[in-house]
Design an enzyme around this catalytic site. Structure first.
Site, mmCIF file in Angstrom:
data_model
loop_
_atom_site.group_PDB
_atom_site.id
_atom_site.type_symbol
_atom_site.label_atom_id
_atom_site.label_comp_id
_atom_site.label_asym_id
_atom_site.label_seq_id
_atom_site.Cartn_x
_atom_site.Cartn_y
_atom_site.Cartn_z
ATOM 1 N N ARG A 74 0.781 -1.250 0.000
ATOM 2 C CA ARG A 74 0.000 0.000 0.000
ATOM 3 C C ARG A 74 0.808 1.293 0.000
ATOM 4 O O ARG A 74 0.232 2.361 -0.155
ATOM 5 C CB ARG A 74 -0.979 0.038 1.182
ATOM 6 N N HIS A 191 -3.491 -11.340 -13.459
ATOM 7 C CA HIS A 191 -4.726 -11.357 -12.673
ATOM 8 C C HIS A 191 -5.824 -11.749 -13.661
ATOM 9 O O HIS A 191 -6.282 -10.922 -14.445
ATOM 10 C CB HIS A 191 -4.953 -9.957 -12.083
ATOM 11 N N HIS A 244 -3.390 -15.997 -7.943
ATOM 12 C CA HIS A 244 -4.550 -16.454 -7.152
ATOM 13 C C HIS A 244 -5.614 -17.240 -7.923
ATOM 14 O O HIS A 244 -6.782 -16.837 -7.999
ATOM 15 C CB HIS A 244 -5.204 -15.292 -6.414
ATOM 16 N N ASP A 317 -1.646 -12.910 -1.242
ATOM 17 C CA ASP A 317 -2.524 -11.818 -1.702
ATOM 18 C C ASP A 317 -2.958 -10.971 -0.498
ATOM 19 O O ASP A 317 -4.118 -10.546 -0.418
ATOM 20 C CB ASP A 317 -3.741 -12.349 -2.474
ATOM 21 N N PHE A 335 -12.560 -5.033 -2.087
ATOM 22 C CA PHE A 335 -12.173 -6.443 -2.191
ATOM 23 C C PHE A 335 -10.829 -6.629 -1.482
ATOM 24 O O PHE A 335 -9.908 -5.842 -1.716
ATOM 25 C CB PHE A 335 -11.972 -6.834 -3.660
HETATM 26 N N1 NCD Z 1 -7.300 -9.315 -3.894
HETATM 27 C C1 NCD Z 1 -8.131 -8.347 -3.614
HETATM 28 O O1 NCD Z 1 -9.280 -8.624 -3.298
HETATM 29 N N2 NCD Z 1 -7.742 -7.079 -3.646
HETATM 30 C C2 NCD Z 1 -6.494 -6.584 -4.122
HETATM 31 C C3 NCD Z 1 -6.435 -6.403 -5.592
HETATM 32 C C4 NCD Z 1 -7.153 -7.415 -6.352
HETATM 33 O O2 NCD Z 1 -6.554 -8.455 -6.660
HETATM 34 O O3 NCD Z 1 -8.304 -7.183 -6.687
HETATM 35 C C5 NCD Z 1 -6.209 -5.246 -3.481
HETATM 36 O O4 NCD Z 1 -5.251 -4.563 -3.873
HETATM 37 O O5 NCD Z 1 -6.935 -4.877 -2.543
#
Ligand code: NCD
Length: 452
Positions: A74, A191, A244, A317, A335
């Site tokens: 982040r 992805h 993933h 992830d 997400f």
């Molecule tokens: N894995 C997730 O649910 N989120 C990821 C990015 C993504 O892969 O959508 C994120 O950066 O928050």
């Protein structure tokens, strides 16, 4: 005395690990000095002359330091959710010695300048080695190829490229990226999500989504991209990595591609090894993730795929989010789930304690293979190497007999969006060593341990 307790004060660059079981084999004593494994001898035969700290390793498994291929740190941009320092401290607590930091930061990691900044801050923090992932396209726009070569040749030595969070859905761009990375032995980590098939999607498309009235995300949206990309990788003779992977059909496709000799690797997350879309019934956004939690049949298929080697690695992830972005109604929530501090426990629970994998296999899927895919398995900082004399002392000590209840607010990540809160999980990381320096001892990050 609890296993892993330090019994003798000594200097902080010499450790004697007494009676540890490397990968569950015969117990040995191991002396770490000068950043490497200096000696390995039968248990009870090495003694500290007072200058080494002694760690009681009875009952502990010694693994090569864990390597994550897929971490969201982040920083820069969303330091309210995680910083490089907090995320890498959490990684060390989870037994990791290296993480690949995903590119969807603000600004995006799409130039040599940004990847070098992330790499440098990671090195200063000192908890783990931070390997920045470079974006495939400028600003993750899916339209213009980023300067992959300049990121590869920067001080950060980028080898993994990904628009993760977004799919490189344009086939000609994906082809160009696959061709381009060959020049520096890079890999495109896709992805896999066909955007037109997932517009507005909130969870897995199936019985549960129909019952609870959330827009569904069909398995074919993932599988269609994987099918296309393995064929593209074959066509241009390049390396492809699938992020993933989450469906039974995806496992079948990767198995087919490997059978054809296509150079593809794949990862599965801990949450896709354990959780199903049934959890969405409570509309609790803790369970909202991309790709979505799937069905019990998919969970069985990814476990089988991991056990038989079709799926190469477990990657976390780790996707931290603030309370504002997660503690809201399902449709508005972000997400993502945190995972660095629970990954090893979930793998033990789903794969080791079920008899599907040994600790040797765990070392492969969480250390040596991710290190090889990210090309960090050679050189003086090598990760994922066997625990041999002369190798860098990147080591994780695990107590497999421990059981703990996950309390997200007690974790070291700056965010609390773990899907495992309240669950009992086996295994505890007792100590982590990064090139012979303890980053975690007695189960806790070593204060000042990050600073080199
Ligand atoms: N894995 C997730 O649910 N989120 C990821 C990015 C993504 O892969 O959508 C994120 O950066 O928050």
């Amino acid at each position: 005395m609890e296993a892993g307790a330090v019994t003798t004060a000594g200097t902080t660059d010499r450790y004697l690990l007494r009676g540890v079981a490397p990968l569950g084999g015969e117990r040995v004593d191991m002396l770490l000095a000068g950043g490497v494994i200096e000696r390995i001898a039968p248990e009870g035969t090495l003694w500290s002359d007072g200058d080494a700290q002694v760690v009681d390793g009875a009952g502990l498994v010694a693994l090569p330091g864990l390597v994550d291929l897929h971490t969201h740190l982040r920083e820069p941009g969303r330091e309210d959710a995680e910083t490089i320092r907090s995320g890498t401290r959490a990684a060390a607590a989870g037994g990791f010695t290296a993480v690949h930091a995903m590119a969807n930061t603000t600004p995006v990691q799409d130039t040599a300048g940004v990847v070098e900044q992330v790499w440098r801050i990671g090195a200063e923090a000192g908890w783990v080695d931070v390997r920045p992932v470079g974006a495939v396209t400028v600003g993750l726009d899916g339209e213009h190829l980023a300067e992959l070569g300049s990121m590869a040749h920067s001080a950060a030595r980028v080898r993994v490229f990904s628009d993760d969070g977004r799919c490189v859905s344009d086939p000609i761009l994906m082809r160009r990226a696959l061709e381009y990375v060959k020049a520096f032995d890079g890999v495109v980590a896709q992805h896999a999500q066909e955007p037109r098939l997932t517009e507005g999607a909130q969870m897995n498309e199936g019985v549960v989504s129909a019952e609870i009235g959330l827009a569904g995300w069909p398995a074919v949206a993932e599988e269609a991209i994987i099918a296309r990309d393995v064929l593209l990788a074959e066509h241009v003779g390049s390396r492809l990595h699938v992020c993933h992977l989450s469906t039974a059909g995806s496992v079948d496709l990767v198995r087919w591609a490997k059978g054809r000799g296509i150079d593809v690797t794949a990862e599965v997350t801990p949450h896709h090894l354990l959780l199903t879309d049934d959890l969405a019934r409570g509309y609790d956004p803790r369970y909202k993730v991309n790709p979505p939690l799937r069905t019990a049949a998919d969970v069985e298929a990814v476990r089988e795929g991991l056990a038989d080697g079709t799926i190469d690695v477990v990657a976390t992830d780790h996707a931290p989010h603030t309370r504002e972005d997660k503690d809201c109604e399902w449709a508005a929530a972000a997400f993502g789930m945190t995972g660095l501090e629970t990954a090893l426990s979930v793998v033990q629970h789903t794969m080791v304690d079920t008899g599907r994998m040994t600790w040797v296999d765990v070392a492969r899927v969480l250390s040596s293979t991710p290190a090889r895919i990210g090309r960090i398995d050679t050189g003086p900082h090598a990760h994922g190497r066997p625990l041999d004399v002369g190798e860098p002392a990147n080591i994780t000590l695990v107590d497999p007999s421990a059981v703990r209840t996950v309390v997200p607010t007690e974790q070291h990540t700056a965010s609390a969006n773990s899907p495992f809160g309240g669950r009992e999980l086996p295994g505890r990381v007792v100590a982590t060593f990064l090139r012979g320096r303890a980053t975690v001892l007695d189960g806790a990050p070593v204060d000042g341990g990050g600073a080199s």
